[in-house]
Design a protein around this motif. Structure first.
Motif, PDB file in Angstrom:
ATOM      1  N   GLU A 534      64.190  -3.630  76.160  1.00 45.12           N
ATOM      2  CA  GLU A 534      63.466  -4.764  75.598  1.00 45.12           C
ATOM      3  C   GLU A 534      63.331  -5.879  76.631  1.00 45.12           C
ATOM      4  O   GLU A 534      62.256  -6.487  76.780  1.00 45.12           O
ATOM      5  CB  GLU A 534      64.201  -5.278  74.354  1.00 45.12           C
ATOM      6  CG  GLU A 534      63.524  -6.448  73.675  1.00 45.12           C
ATOM      7  CD  GLU A 534      64.300  -6.970  72.471  1.00 45.12           C
ATOM      8  OE1 GLU A 534      63.916  -8.041  71.936  1.00 45.12           O
ATOM      9  OE2 GLU A 534      65.297  -6.328  72.062  1.00 45.12           O
ATOM     10  N   LYS A 538      59.753  -7.054  78.655  1.00 43.65           N
ATOM     11  CA  LYS A 538      59.322  -8.453  78.614  1.00 43.65           C
ATOM     12  C   LYS A 538      59.253  -9.031  80.023  1.00 43.65           C
ATOM     13  O   LYS A 538      58.352  -9.833  80.344  1.00 43.65           O
ATOM     14  CB  LYS A 538      60.293  -9.268  77.752  1.00 43.65           C
ATOM     15  CG  LYS A 538      59.834 -10.697  77.480  1.00 43.65           C
ATOM     16  CD  LYS A 538      58.568 -10.720  76.630  1.00 43.65           C
ATOM     17  CE  LYS A 538      58.109 -12.119  76.317  1.00 43.65           C
ATOM     18  NZ  LYS A 538      56.877 -12.130  75.507  1.00 43.65           N
ATOM     19  N   ALA A 586      62.020 -13.165  74.739  1.00 45.19           N
ATOM     20  CA  ALA A 586      61.614 -12.176  73.734  1.00 45.19           C
ATOM     21  C   ALA A 586      62.226 -12.470  72.368  1.00 45.19           C
ATOM     22  O   ALA A 586      61.583 -12.272  71.331  1.00 45.19           O
ATOM     23  CB  ALA A 586      62.016 -10.777  74.191  1.00 45.19           C
ATOM     24  N   ARG A 587      63.450 -12.984  72.340  1.00 45.14           N
ATOM     25  CA  ARG A 587      64.175 -13.150  71.076  1.00 45.14           C
ATOM     26  C   ARG A 587      64.125 -14.578  70.515  1.00 45.14           C
ATOM     27  O   ARG A 587      64.146 -14.758  69.305  1.00 45.14           O
ATOM     28  CB  ARG A 587      65.639 -12.750  71.277  1.00 45.14           C
ATOM     29  CG  ARG A 587      65.875 -11.247  71.447  1.00 45.14           C
ATOM     30  CD  ARG A 587      65.708 -10.520  70.129  1.00 45.14           C
ATOM     31  NE  ARG A 587      66.027  -9.099  70.244  1.00 45.14           N
ATOM     32  CZ  ARG A 587      67.208  -8.570  69.928  1.00 45.14           C
ATOM     33  NH1 ARG A 587      68.183  -9.349  69.483  1.00 45.14           N
ATOM     34  NH2 ARG A 587      67.414  -7.271  70.056  1.00 45.14           N
TER      35      ARG A 587
END
Length: 643
Positions: A534, A538, A586-587
């Motif tokens: 992930e 990104k 991303a989070r």
């Protein structure tokens, strides 16, 4: 109505700071109570033991007592033995032996032996042991137990075992001391052997094993023993919290703290400072805020050590403003640790002038600086480029404050000159030091050579380091970086071959980021998993955008391998801090500042990338590396490229 003596004692019970103590001392002098031996003894013990930053004042008070007794000598020896300069207790002990007709007692030897252990002087310890034998006190259980600890601190577990074997019916405290002795000397198997021989154990014995395992890095053994313990107290839980945090197992440390609370047990001072230390090390700001709220409700903010830990947590998480609020709320409860921690926090963020101003406020407040205070002060000058100020405070240490510079202070000065690019001055300072320079001193200079690209001096320094610590991976990497930046690829290859031949492995870089109160760690070159994928996906998107919109060009000069340009770009792409910031983007959807903790120094390429991301994505990024904080905003960094 209270007598003057009773009134004085009641005032002492309420006195928590040196400022209030001085007022009581003035009252004692005015009322003539300074002739009362009992009152003088009470003043001395309060100033020495109760007020943590008043040892220098206690020493001056002691010097004015015309005929101090054994109790007074013991009090000051005890205070000095537990201070940062335990060696100062030795001349005092010698003075007591010469001036008193009364012989030293068991407390005298217990305190002075503890001092010898604390400054790890086996020679002094052996001499004191002989004197204890001469007075027939070596067989005293209290003295014998301290002897065991002294030999352990001095690295002689065989001598500790010999003393223990000669003890008549050692109690559980003595057994615990010999177990601790083996752990102190790094002999886990020896500690286990003694533990299994113990004729009786208590909960403290089990806690000693937990502490020994965690300090030795044996967290799995600690976890296994902890799970088997039928009874656990708050010390057991605190040991696991502090121990796992010390070994970098931050999520586990937080987990133990939560379990402690779920079990209905109230956290104590040690467990709270331990979990705050974990927050500070990991940069876990959100968890730290939760702890702050808990401490406000539970009343733990009345405890100075907890406040100091909270202050340090906010500083190390990048919130120096919050740290300053905690500091100011402490009012007159601040001790020397509070002031020094706040100075260190300002220094980490590059606020050198503010740290200097705070130093003068501390002196005006009536708190005398110690050696650690000057480390923070010199560190602040170094990271803010205040070279003249740093030199001035270094000279003032001994001239004004009576503190002889230790190796750490010399290291700060080398760092001060090195960061300013004054490499020759730094080298001359090292060779003229009145104490032998350690590997850390030379390593500091080598790091400066790496920053400023001085190949010739780097080779000289590396030669010195090879004599002191030939197996340190960081030294080889720094020298290799110097060669790489200078384009000397044959020399780079030679350093790499040397590392392979000597089986020296480079310390892997890692970075941590807190997302939803969970810590995520990214390690350079680590195998892929879902989290890594992930972050990597990104990161590819981010790198493309900052290349197109920000004009990013990879800085591959310091890549250690002589490889093709495309491979070099890929090598710097996978640095752990880039993966961490990509994962954060991303989070974290609400554009809150992204905060990253890194175990090594941030490289130039990553520094440039963070600047561009902050500009293109309009984000604030805070990176705490091994050296300092970097706050990136709108394409600039708080370090002003001076780090």
């Amino acid at each position: 109505m209270l007598s003057s003596e009773q009134f004085c004692l009641s005032l002492l019970r309420e006195s928590k700071t040196l400022k209030t103590f001085k007022q009581i001392h003035a009252f004692v002098s005015k009322t003539g109570l300074d002739k009362d031996t009992f009152i003088l003894g009470k003043l001395l013990i309060h100033c020495t033991i109760t007020i943590s930053d008043a040892l220098h004042y206690a020493h001056n008070l002691f010097l004015k007592i015309p005929n101090p007794d054994v109790f007074m000598y013991n009090t000051l020896i005890r205070g000095l033995s537990e201070s940062d300069t335990p060696q100062r207790s030795i001349p005092l002990f010698v003075q007591m032996r010469r001036q008193l007709s009364l012989p030293p007692d068991s407390f005298s030897f217990a305190f002075i032996l503890k001092a010898a252990g604390n400054f790890r002087s086996l020679k002094a310890g052996i001499q004191l042991h002989r004197q204890a034998i001469g007075f027939g006190l070596d067989t005293h259980l209290f003295v014998g137990t301290t002897l065991v600890s002294m030999y352990a601190e001095s690295g002689s577990v065989q001598s500790a075992q010999k003393v223990f074997d000669e003890m008549f019916e050692p109690n559980v405290v003595a057994w615990n001391a010999i177990v601790t002795a083996y752990f102190r000397c790094g002999e886990v198997n020896g500690a286990e052997r003694i533990f299994n021989r113990m004729p009786f154990r208590n909960l403290t014995s089990l806690n000693v094993m937990l502490a020994g395992y965690t300090k030795a890095g044996e967290v799995d053994l600690a976890r296994e023993l902890f799970s088997q313990m039928p009874l656990k107290d708050v010390v057991s839980w605190s040991t696991m919290i502090v121990g796992f945090a010390h070994n970098g197992c931050f999520n586990e440390a937080f987990g133990f703290f939560r379990e402690l609370q779920r079990g209905g047990m109230a956290p104590n001072e040690v467990s709270l400072t331990g979990v705050l230390h974990a927050c500070a090390q990991a940069g876990a700001f959100d968890f730290g805020k939760i702890l702050h709220g808990y401490m406000q409700k539970s009343g733990h903010l009345q405890i100075i050590s907890v406040n100091n830990a909270l202050l340090d947590t906010y500083s190390r998480c990048g919130f120096v403003g919050m740290a300053r609020l905690v500091f100011e709320d402490m009012l007159e409860k601040k001790n020397i640790v509070s002031w020094t921690s706040m100075m260190a926090g300002l220094a980490m963020h590059g606020y050198g002038k503010e740290a200097i101003e705070l130093f003068h406020q501390m002196v005006d407040f009536g708190i005398w600086p110690d050696g650690i205070t000057f480390i923070s002060l010199l560190y602040a000058c170094s990271h803010a480029g205040l070279m003249e100020e740093g030199y001035r405070y270094f000279t003032q240490m001994s001239k004004i404050y009576g503190i002889q510079p230790a190796v750490e202070h010399y290291g700060c000065m080398v760092d001060l000159y090195g960061r300013a690019g004054q490499l020759q001055k730094a080298y001359e300072f090292v060779v003229q030091m009145p104490i032998p320079p350690t590997d850390i001193i030379w390593r500091t200079l080598l790091g400066a050579c790496s920053i400023h690209g001085n190949v010739k001096l780097a080779e000289q320094v590396k030669e010195r380091l090879s004599d002191l610590d030939p197996n340190d991976s960081g030294d080889h990497v720094l020298l290799s970086n110097v060669y790489a930046v200078a384009g000397k690829w044959k020399d780079v290859a030679a350093v790499r071959r040397s590392m392979t031949d000597m089986r020296i492995k480079k310390t892997p870089g890692w970075s941590m980021i807190e997302v939803d109160k969970t810590m995520y760690r990214f390690v350079a070159g680590e195998g892929q998993n879902e989290i890594y994928k992930e972050a990597y996906d990104k990161l590819k998107e981010i790198m493309l955008r900052i290349t197109v919109e920000g004009g990013y060009v990879p800085e591959v000069g310091s890549v250690l391998h002589d490889i093709e340009g495309e491979e070099k770009e890929f090598a710097v792409l996978l640095h752990s801090e880039k993966l961490a910031v990509a994962f954060g983007i991303a989070r974290l959807r609400d554009r809150r500042p992204i905060r990253i903790v890194k175990n090594l120094r941030i490289c130039r390429d990553c520094h440039s990338v963070m600047q561009l991301i902050s500009k293109v994505y309009r984000l604030e990024i805070v990176v705490r590396d091994r050296s300092r904080f970097h706050s990136f905003e709108n394409g600039t960094c708080s370090c002003r490229d001076y780090w």
